[in-house]
Design an enzyme around this catalytic site. Structure first.
Site, mmCIF file in Angstrom:
data_model
loop_
_atom_site.group_PDB
_atom_site.id
_atom_site.type_symbol
_atom_site.label_atom_id
_atom_site.label_comp_id
_atom_site.label_asym_id
_atom_site.label_seq_id
_atom_site.Cartn_x
_atom_site.Cartn_y
_atom_site.Cartn_z
ATOM 1 N N ASP A 61 -10.077 -3.584 -5.412
ATOM 2 C CA ASP A 61 -9.235 -2.596 -4.741
ATOM 3 C C ASP A 61 -9.197 -1.330 -5.593
ATOM 4 O OD1 ASP A 61 -7.281 -1.158 -3.420
ATOM 5 O OD2 ASP A 61 -5.683 -2.625 -3.723
ATOM 6 N N SER A 117 0.834 -1.207 0.000
ATOM 7 C CA SER A 117 0.000 0.000 0.000
ATOM 8 C C SER A 117 0.868 1.257 0.000
ATOM 9 C CB SER A 117 -0.968 -0.047 1.183
ATOM 10 O OG SER A 117 -1.944 0.949 1.079
ATOM 11 N N HIS A 145 -8.184 -4.661 -0.836
ATOM 12 C CA HIS A 145 -7.050 -3.934 -0.284
ATOM 13 C C HIS A 145 -6.799 -4.336 1.167
ATOM 14 C CE1 HIS A 145 -4.079 -0.751 -0.513
ATOM 15 N NE2 HIS A 145 -4.339 -0.527 0.767
#
EC number: 3.1.1.71
Length: 426
Positions: free
Chosen positions: A366, A209, A396
């Site tokens: 995501d 991320s 995610h």
């Protein structure tokens, strides 16, 4: 005529039945309210949807608490959320306890070094890991991140270094970036690698991320830095966030309300990272900051035109969203939106040609799916070897949910597969 004791008994029984009905009604209403709060429509292909709904409801509740505390002036919202995350992560049991750990400073930056037990004189491979959390959240030395680093160290027989960079709102860009670069340059120094018995030809940088954002930016910096004699062999980017010019890519449009990373929340993370006004969230998510300016459109088309960089099956019927009249002043107020150190997808081709072989993980559900896929395609066009592992049931943050007490099958598979890839290529 009934005696008084019988009348009293009947009335008591009636009151009891009434209270039981009332309690049942209240219980039903509460159950409906809880179900209404927890339930959100999810794509049928997403991993374990009901479990994800409960997880998301919990996280939404924590975010809401943070917003309330912030609005009342009690605490910054990020501190409230991070406190809850730390408390949850402390529940995760420590795994691979034979792994040796050392908390140390690399050029003033806090890092933790994980080393497998025993030294037989051979050089080990190594992974530098940079955690996610929107540049603001996360406990890299606790819970799932600690378990992940221990697992990498054990499964790969590798030295793993995790960077505990300072986070927003205490610091903003470029502090997080600078600290990760400094830690990387320090670790890649030949004498430091020698200290930890690391093979200088077998070092990777990895992040998830926002950590994937920082890992990509670090790979770009070290790849083009002539003062760094040792280079990363590989980069592993797990659902990375790589740009903030287009919040209406196909994946942003498709997944804007899919947990656990909603589009609005991602925009908030960006503004917090860049030290900007959070009131600009709405302008960002409707792309007002990228209103059609000729120079800006040229930049977007050359670096992040998802209509040409993505496979057609992902584009579906989604169309680009760029208002004719917007708020172009936002880019002047937040110049970092155009800075490749903050948004690695904006890097020039000559920079991309210098980065190491890449493994990029993406999830179908995501909002950041297209960031990762566009970067994979741009790296390929620049001549860099890329493995894009895509999970049709992925969402995610799933890699953080590969450990007890909150695990998902897709998270377990994802961790296994990317460690296997490292094992084969590092």
């Amino acid at each position: 005529m009934l005696s008084n004791p019988l009348i009293a008994a009947e009335r008591k029984e009636e009151r009891h039945h009434f209270m039981m009905k009332l309690l049942g009604g209240i219980t039903l209403l509460l159950a409906i309210a809880v179900a209404f709060y927890i339930y959100i429509p999810l794509p049928r292909t997403i991993s374990e949807p009901w479990k994800l709904m409960v997880l998301d409801a919990t996280f939404r509740g924590v975010v809401m608490m943070g917003d309330v505390a912030h609005s009342l002036g009690l605490s910054h919202r990020v501190y409230v959320i991070n406190s809850a995350i730390v408390n949850f992560e402390s529940l995760v049991p420590i795994t691979n306890q034979k792994i040796q750990i050392e908390d140390i400073l690399f050029d003033g930056v806090h890092v933790r070094v994980y080393q497998p037990p025993g030294k037989d004189g051979k050089l080990r491979r190594s992974v530098m890991f940079i955690h996610g959390g929107g540049w603001a959240l996360g406990a890299p030395k606790l819970g799932s991140y600690d378990s992940l680093c221990r697992q990498m160290a054990a499964d790969l027989d590798a030295v793993v270094v995790t960077v505990d960079y300072r986070k927003a709102p205490d610091v903003h860009f470029p502090v997080q970036y600078d600290e990760c670069v400094r830690a990387a340059k320090q670790f890649l120094r030949p004498e430091v690698l020698e200290k930890y018995s690391v093979d200088p030809e077998r070092v990777a940088v990895c992040g998830d991320s926002a950590g994937g954002n920082l890992a990509a930016a670090v790979a770009q910096r070290t790849g083009t830095d002539n003062t760094t004699t040792v280079k990363f062999k590989l980069q592993v980017l797990v659902y990375p966030v790589l740009q903030a010019l287009d919040f209406n890519t196909a994946s942003y449009q498709q997944n804007h309300n899919v947990p656990i990373l909603y589009r609005r929340l991602m925009a908030r993370f960006w503004l917090e990272y860049l030290g900007a006004d959070l009131d600009l969230v709405h302008s960002l998510i409707i792309n007002n900051h990228t209103a059609q300016d000729q120079n800006l459109m040229s930049l977007i088309h050359s670096k992040l035109d998802w209509t040409t960089l993505l496979p057609k099956q992902l584009i579906k019927n989604y169309k680009p969203v760029f208002p004719v009249i917007g708020s172009p002043g936002i880019l002047k107020d937040i110049p970092a939106l155009l800075d490749a150190r903050a948004a690695p997808l904006l890097a020039e081709d000559k920079v991309l040609r210098m980065v190491p072989r890449a493994y990029i993980m993406t999830g179908e559900h995501d909002v950041l799916r297209d960031d990762g896929m566009m970067y994979a395609r741009r790296l390929e066009l620049a001549g860099v070897s890329v493995t894009n592992e895509h999970y049709e049931d992925g969402f995610h943050g799933c890699v953080s949910f590969a450990f007890w007490p909150c695990y998902f099958s897709v998270g377990i598979r994802a961790v296994h597969n990317y460690i296997t890839w490292l094992d084969e290529h590092l």
